[in-house]
Design a protein around this motif. Structure first.
Motif, PDB file in Angstrom:
ATOM      1  N   GLU A   1       0.829  -1.212   0.000  1.00 33.61           N
ATOM      2  CA  GLU A   1       0.000   0.000   0.000  1.00 33.61           C
ATOM      3  C   GLU A   1       0.864   1.262   0.000  1.00 33.61           C
ATOM      4  O   GLU A   1       0.554   2.234  -0.681  1.00 33.61           O
ATOM      5  CB  GLU A   1      -0.942   0.008   1.200  1.00 33.61           C
ATOM      6  CG  GLU A   1      -2.078  -0.975   1.086  1.00 33.61           C
ATOM      7  CD  GLU A   1      -2.931  -1.033   2.350  1.00 33.61           C
ATOM      8  OE1 GLU A   1      -2.716  -0.222   3.279  1.00 33.61           O
ATOM      9  OE2 GLU A   1      -3.810  -1.902   2.409  1.00 33.61           O
ATOM     10  N   ALA A   2       1.943   1.240   0.782  1.00 33.51           N
ATOM     11  CA  ALA A   2       2.837   2.407   0.837  1.00 33.51           C
ATOM     12  C   ALA A   2       3.478   2.668  -0.521  1.00 33.51           C
ATOM     13  O   ALA A   2       3.579   3.820  -0.965  1.00 33.51           O
ATOM     14  CB  ALA A   2       3.900   2.199   1.909  1.00 33.51           C
ATOM     15  N   LEU A   3       3.903   1.627  -1.191  1.00 30.42           N
ATOM     16  CA  LEU A   3       4.497   1.778  -2.522  1.00 30.42           C
ATOM     17  C   LEU A   3       3.478   2.308  -3.528  1.00 30.42           C
ATOM     18  O   LEU A   3       3.790   3.179  -4.344  1.00 30.42           O
ATOM     19  CB  LEU A   3       5.076   0.446  -3.006  1.00 30.42           C
ATOM     20  CG  LEU A   3       6.325  -0.041  -2.281  1.00 30.42           C
ATOM     21  CD1 LEU A   3       6.665  -1.472  -2.695  1.00 30.42           C
ATOM     22  CD2 LEU A   3       7.496   0.886  -2.547  1.00 30.42           C
ATOM     23  N   GLU A   4       2.263   1.795  -3.447  1.00 29.02           N
ATOM     24  CA  GLU A   4       1.206   2.263  -4.348  1.00 29.02           C
ATOM     25  C   GLU A   4       0.866   3.730  -4.084  1.00 29.02           C
ATOM     26  O   GLU A   4       0.710   4.519  -5.012  1.00 29.02           O
ATOM     27  CB  GLU A   4      -0.042   1.393  -4.203  1.00 29.02           C
ATOM     28  CG  GLU A   4       0.114   0.008  -4.784  1.00 29.02           C
ATOM     29  CD  GLU A   4      -1.072  -0.909  -4.480  1.00 29.02           C
ATOM     30  OE1 GLU A   4      -2.071  -0.440  -3.887  1.00 29.02           O
ATOM     31  OE2 GLU A   4      -0.989  -2.096  -4.827  1.00 29.02           O
ATOM     32  N   THR A   5       0.762   4.097  -2.808  1.00 29.52           N
ATOM     33  CA  THR A   5       0.455   5.478  -2.439  1.00 29.52           C
ATOM     34  C   THR A   5       1.555   6.420  -2.912  1.00 29.52           C
ATOM     35  O   THR A   5       1.280   7.485  -3.472  1.00 29.52           O
ATOM     36  CB  THR A   5       0.260   5.599  -0.913  1.00 29.52           C
ATOM     37  OG1 THR A   5      -0.836   4.765  -0.529  1.00 29.52           O
ATOM     38  CG2 THR A   5      -0.012   7.026  -0.501  1.00 29.52           C
ATOM     39  N   GLU A   6       2.794   6.041  -2.700  1.00 29.92           N
ATOM     40  CA  GLU A   6       3.915   6.885  -3.125  1.00 29.92           C
ATOM     41  C   GLU A   6       3.962   7.002  -4.647  1.00 29.92           C
ATOM     42  O   GLU A   6       4.248   8.068  -5.192  1.00 29.92           O
ATOM     43  CB  GLU A   6       5.237   6.332  -2.581  1.00 29.92           C
ATOM     44  CG  GLU A   6       6.444   7.157  -2.933  1.00 29.92           C
ATOM     45  CD  GLU A   6       6.451   8.575  -2.360  1.00 29.92           C
ATOM     46  OE1 GLU A   6       7.384   9.324  -2.688  1.00 29.92           O
ATOM     47  OE2 GLU A   6       5.536   8.947  -1.593  1.00 29.92           O
ATOM     48  N   SER A   7       3.663   5.915  -5.337  1.00 30.34           N
ATOM     49  CA  SER A   7       3.618   5.957  -6.803  1.00 30.34           C
ATOM     50  C   SER A   7       2.550   6.938  -7.282  1.00 30.34           C
ATOM     51  O   SER A   7       2.794   7.734  -8.194  1.00 30.34           O
ATOM     52  CB  SER A   7       3.336   4.576  -7.390  1.00 30.34           C
ATOM     53  OG  SER A   7       4.434   3.721  -7.210  1.00 30.34           O
ATOM     54  N   LEU A   8       1.387   6.901  -6.663  1.00 27.55           N
ATOM     55  CA  LEU A   8       0.310   7.825  -7.035  1.00 27.55           C
ATOM     56  C   LEU A   8       0.704   9.270  -6.758  1.00 27.55           C
ATOM     57  O   LEU A   8       0.444  10.170  -7.557  1.00 27.55           O
ATOM     58  CB  LEU A   8      -0.977   7.474  -6.282  1.00 27.55           C
ATOM     59  CG  LEU A   8      -1.674   6.188  -6.714  1.00 27.55           C
ATOM     60  CD1 LEU A   8      -2.818   5.863  -5.764  1.00 27.55           C
ATOM     61  CD2 LEU A   8      -2.181   6.300  -8.144  1.00 27.55           C
ATOM     62  N   ARG A   9       1.362   9.507  -5.618  1.00 28.64           N
ATOM     63  CA  ARG A   9       1.809  10.849  -5.266  1.00 28.64           C
ATOM     64  C   ARG A   9       2.839  11.357  -6.283  1.00 28.64           C
ATOM     65  O   ARG A   9       2.769  12.492  -6.740  1.00 28.64           O
ATOM     66  CB  ARG A   9       2.416  10.859  -3.862  1.00 28.64           C
ATOM     67  CG  ARG A   9       2.758  12.250  -3.339  1.00 28.64           C
ATOM     68  CD  ARG A   9       3.553  12.193  -2.055  1.00 28.64           C
ATOM     69  NE  ARG A   9       4.902  11.702  -2.238  1.00 28.64           N
ATOM     70  CZ  ARG A   9       5.907  12.431  -2.733  1.00 28.64           C
ATOM     71  NH1 ARG A   9       5.711  13.672  -3.097  1.00 28.64           N
ATOM     72  NH2 ARG A   9       7.108  11.915  -2.868  1.00 28.64           N
TER      73      ARG A   9
END
Length: 98
Positions: free
Chosen positions: A20-28
């Motif tokens: 989830e953290a990787l996905e969130t950072e990718s979106l950011r």
């Protein structure tokens, strides 16, 4: 391809959190990159030159706003390069079950 290992007492939950953290950072990063590209596009349209050509060939004297515009455009260009690099690295990370 290098392998990075983490240890946890709750591996399933840790995997979920990291994913989830990787996905969130990718979106950011994607959002930030989109904004930077929009700002770069304004300069490119105003001067009818690509950002790559600007960085490699132009000086502040070539711009109407001189130093301030030069610093803004160059800053946006370098920011977009860093964001792109970070996004590429994040997208290269894949979860591998052992």
């Amino acid at each position: 391809m290098a392998e990075i290992k983490f240890k946890s007492d709750v591996p399933d939950k840790a995997t979920e959190i990291l994913t989830e953290a990787l996905e969130t950072e990718s979106l950011r990063l994607e959002y930030s990159l989109r904004l930077a590209k929009e700002r770069l596009s304004r300069f490119e349209k105003k001067y009818n030159v690509s950002s790559e050509k600007f960085i490699n060939e132009w000086t502040a004297e070539d711009l109407e706003g001189k130093d301030l515009e030069y610093v803004e455009w160059a800053g946006e260009y370098h920011l977009s390069m860093r964001l792109n690099e970070r996004l590429d690295v994040l997208k290269s990370i894949h979860h591998v079950s052992t």
